[in-house]
Design an enzyme around this catalytic site. Structure first.
Site, PDB file in Angstrom:
ATOM      1  N   GLY A 158      21.476  12.605  82.107  1.00 58.24           N
ATOM      2  CA  GLY A 158      20.915  12.329  83.398  1.00 58.24           C
ATOM      3  C   GLY A 158      20.908  13.827  84.233  1.00 58.24           C
TER       4      GLY A 158
ATOM      5  N   CYS B 239      25.841  14.852  77.394  1.00 54.59           N
ATOM      6  CA  CYS B 239      25.171  15.817  79.095  1.00 54.59           C
ATOM      7  C   CYS B 239      26.222  15.139  80.352  1.00 54.59           C
ATOM      8  CB  CYS B 239      23.902  15.613  78.969  1.00 54.59           C
ATOM      9  SG  CYS B 239      23.371  16.728  79.016  1.00 54.59           S
ATOM     10  N   TYR B 240      25.610  14.515  81.021  1.00 58.62           N
ATOM     11  CA  TYR B 240      25.468  13.678  82.172  1.00 58.62           C
ATOM     12  C   TYR B 240      26.790  12.549  81.864  1.00 58.62           C
ATOM     13  CZ  TYR B 240      26.126  11.471  86.501  1.00 58.62           C
ATOM     14  OH  TYR B 240      26.579  10.604  88.090  1.00 58.62           O
TER      15      TYR B 240
ATOM     16  N   HIS C 110      23.045  16.834  73.164  1.00 60.77           N
ATOM     17  CA  HIS C 110      22.315  15.558  72.748  1.00 60.77           C
ATOM     18  C   HIS C 110      22.106  15.507  71.222  1.00 60.77           C
ATOM     19  CE1 HIS C 110      20.459  14.698  76.772  1.00 60.77           C
ATOM     20  NE2 HIS C 110      21.006  16.047  77.229  1.00 60.77           N
TER      21      HIS C 110
ATOM     22  N   GLU D 170      21.223  13.270  69.811  1.00 64.24           N
ATOM     23  CA  GLU D 170      19.936  12.591  69.380  1.00 64.24           C
ATOM     24  C   GLU D 170      18.617  12.850  69.104  1.00 64.24           C
ATOM     25  OE1 GLU D 170      21.488  12.981  72.660  1.00 64.24           O
ATOM     26  OE2 GLU D 170      20.192  12.420  73.885  1.00 64.24           O
TER      27      GLU D 170
ATOM     28  N   ASP E  70       2.741  -6.226  65.053  1.00 69.01           N
ATOM     29  CA  ASP E  70       3.066  -7.979  65.664  1.00 69.01           C
ATOM     30  C   ASP E  70       3.139  -9.013  65.958  1.00 69.01           C
ATOM     31  OD1 ASP E  70       3.970  -4.718  66.166  1.00 69.01           O
ATOM     32  OD2 ASP E  70       3.542  -4.515  68.447  1.00 69.01           O
TER      33      ASP E  70
ATOM     34  N   LYS F 273       8.814  -0.510  66.864  1.00 67.55           N
ATOM     35  CA  LYS F 273       7.676  -0.667  65.999  1.00 67.55           C
ATOM     36  C   LYS F 273       8.529  -0.587  63.973  1.00 67.55           C
ATOM     37  CE  LYS F 273       2.813  -0.916  64.926  1.00 67.55           C
ATOM     38  NZ  LYS F 273       2.227  -1.914  66.599  1.00 67.55           N
TER      39      LYS F 273
END
Ligand code: XMP
Length: 511
Positions: free
Chosen positions: A54, A81-82, A163, A165, A221, A367
């Site tokens: 954050g 992180c945060y 991070h 990710e 979709d 997706k």
């Protein structure tokens, strides 16, 4: 049963990536705001809880706070992180502003090996101003850079300053996977369990005697949603409507309608080209076009129900919608909404007008998960792999007012372009490709005569989710070939240009 991972969002720009990575690794995950109630977290019964990054400092008076001790009682926690700073601060460690702030790629060294797939030193991606300077009791340093502590661990949690990710972090996916293993989670999120999850959502939402209405667009979709509903509830309870608004690609309506009928969908196909072209008459402004199309869609759809579905009208209680997880996250984000660049919700007014409730069977999927689910449901790969196509269709690819003549020109040119992408095996390397007819005429020469005709722009982009995009770097021979074919075959176009702009600063569509 443990239910995957719960990610609490503290406002990071990349929280969504944590969920994506975990799903790619086969672990179900959901994002909730950091304020999510303890009751709801207990109900979710997570295998692990992840505290996102954050923008704040834990020492800001208005920084987002949450009691981490009660979370540690529920499941193993990963702080990023945060999230790491929050854990350290509340568990008795120390967080301070860094003397050397760490941004971008940094090398870390592991104090303790994570597993054999991760080397002792490698690069990770950092973006922080505060650092943990003293570790909490019962925890130890997991990894560090030359200047700072970059990871801590205890029996109950792991935490990283970097991070894992983001794609720039080397071994990021392996690190996340190692945490999932540490948390004792089972990697059981795959197309089969996804299908079961969506079927349960449908059965828990739609009552045993209720019928569902489903608007088909020809896109991935809505095709997956209609097929899933039909397989779960039976074709007699799922009424699909596919409108030809005249703004689809060449022969698309006929081709797609026959495909829908082949998979056993209960579908009404209706030609409403005149209604849409009349509504669009003389309108040049992109947002006005979208509004006119949205309005006409609701009117035509409503009258179709009154006329063609009068026998079951009273049983229809739900409208199916192909809402995807990124839209859901946007609405729960703790960071707040963003500016409207384009109003995409073409069927947004329908539920209120028709007094229907919503069923959104793929609202928890990304997706790529919808595509895998489509294949699992037996939809043909050509349909699953189709490029995204906007609701307002070719209307937003004709700059200026839309007419039948311009539509004919654009449909033919687009068909030449897309057929060539397929025959040159380029279609699947590109996220979205299309032509745009410009309101500009230029002088040309054909045979011995002068021409004064329209300019056509070709667009092709690579992207993973449409949020950002880059233009596709074609071999110039391909562009030369397509340019020749279009100017030779499509009357009304004498000049072709290729759009070399990424998103941002441009958007993918021109309007
Ligand atoms: P932009 O042009 O905003 O497009 O970069 C991102 C993606 O959204 C599609 N798009 C739309 N889809 N209704 C839709 O259903 C719309 O009004 C609309 N406008 C853009 C676009 O084709 C791309 O895939």
């Amino acid at each position: 049963m443990k239910n995957g991972f719960l990610i609490l969002d503290f406002g990071s720009q990349v929280t969504m990536l944590i969920a994506r990575r975990l799903r790619e690794l086969g672990y179900y995950s959901e994002i909730k705001p950091y304020t999510e109630s303890l009751e709801s977290i207990l109900k979710f019964n997570p295998a692990g809880i992840i505290l996102s990054g954050g923008p704040n400092s834990v020492y800001d008076s208005n920084s987002p706070k949450r009691n981490v001790k009660e979370l540690l009682e529920i499941a193993p926690v990963l702080g990023i992180c945060y999230g790491m700073q929050l854990l350290a601060e509340q568990l008795g460690g120390q967080v301070e502003p860094a003397k050397n702030r760490e941004y971008g790629l940094k090398e870390i060294s592991w104090m303790e090996s994570v597993n054999d797939s991760i080397p002792a030193k490698h690069n990770v991606w950092m973006s922080h101003g505060d650092v943990v300077t003293a570790v909490p009791k019962d925890s130890k340093i997991f990894c560090k850079t030359a200047d700072h502590i970059s990871g801590i661990k205890s029996e109950k949690y792991w935490a990283f300053q970097f991070h894992p990710e983001v794609a720039h972090t080397n071994y990021g996916k392996e690190i996340l996977n190692a945490f999932c293993v540490f948390a004792g989670a089972k990697a059981d999120w795959n197309p089969k369990t996804t299908k079961k999850y969506c079927e349960e959502l449908i059965l828990n939402t739609v009552g045993a005697n209720d019928h569902v209405l489903c608007a088909l667009s020809g896109g991935v979709d809505s095709s997956v949603v209609a097929t899933l509903l039909t397989k779960t509830l039976g074709a007699d309870r799922v009424h699909c409507v596919f409108l030809d608004n005249g703004l689809l690609r060449l022969n698309e309506f006929e081709n797609v309608l026959s495909q829908y009928k082949n998979f056993g969908l209960n579908v009404i196909g209706l030609n409403a080209e005149n209604e849409f072209l009349t509504a669009l008459y003389g309108i040049s402004d992109p947002e006005q076009k979208r509004k006119a199309i949205g309005r006409t869609f609701i009117e035509v759809f409503d009258s179709t129900i009154q006329n063609k579905l009068s026998a079951v009208k009273d049983k229809i209680k739900f409208l199916a919608q192909g809402t995807l997880y990124p839209d859901v996250i946007e609405s729960v984000s703790s960071v707040g909404g963003s500016v409207t660049i384009k109003s995409h919700h073409n069927v947004g007014g329908l539920p209120a007008k028709m007094n229907l409730k919503l069923v959104e069977p793929v609202r928890h999927l990304f997706k790529d998960e919808v595509r895998s689910l489509g294949l699992e449901l037996g939809l043909p790969p050509e349909m699953i792999g189709r490029h995204p196509f906007p609701g307002p269709g070719l209307a937003i690819r004709i700059i200026g007012a839309v007419t039948k003549d311009k539509l004919q020109i654009l449909k033919k040119a687009d068909d030449v372009y897309i057929s060539n992408l397929r025959s040159h095996n380029l279609y699947n390397q590109i996220w979205q490709a299309f032509c745009v007819l410009l309101p500009v005429q230029t002088v040309g020469v054909m045979g011995d005569g002068r021409t004064y005709e329209s300019v056509l722009a070709l667009r092709a982009v690579t992207s993973s989710d449409g949020m950002t995009a880059d233009w596709f770097d074609f071999d110039s021979k391909f562009l030369r070939h397509v340019s020749n074919e279009i100017t030779n075959q499509v009357k009304g176009i004498n000049r072709i240009v290729y759009d070399v702009t990424s998103k941002p600063p441009a958007t993918i569509e021109w309007e």
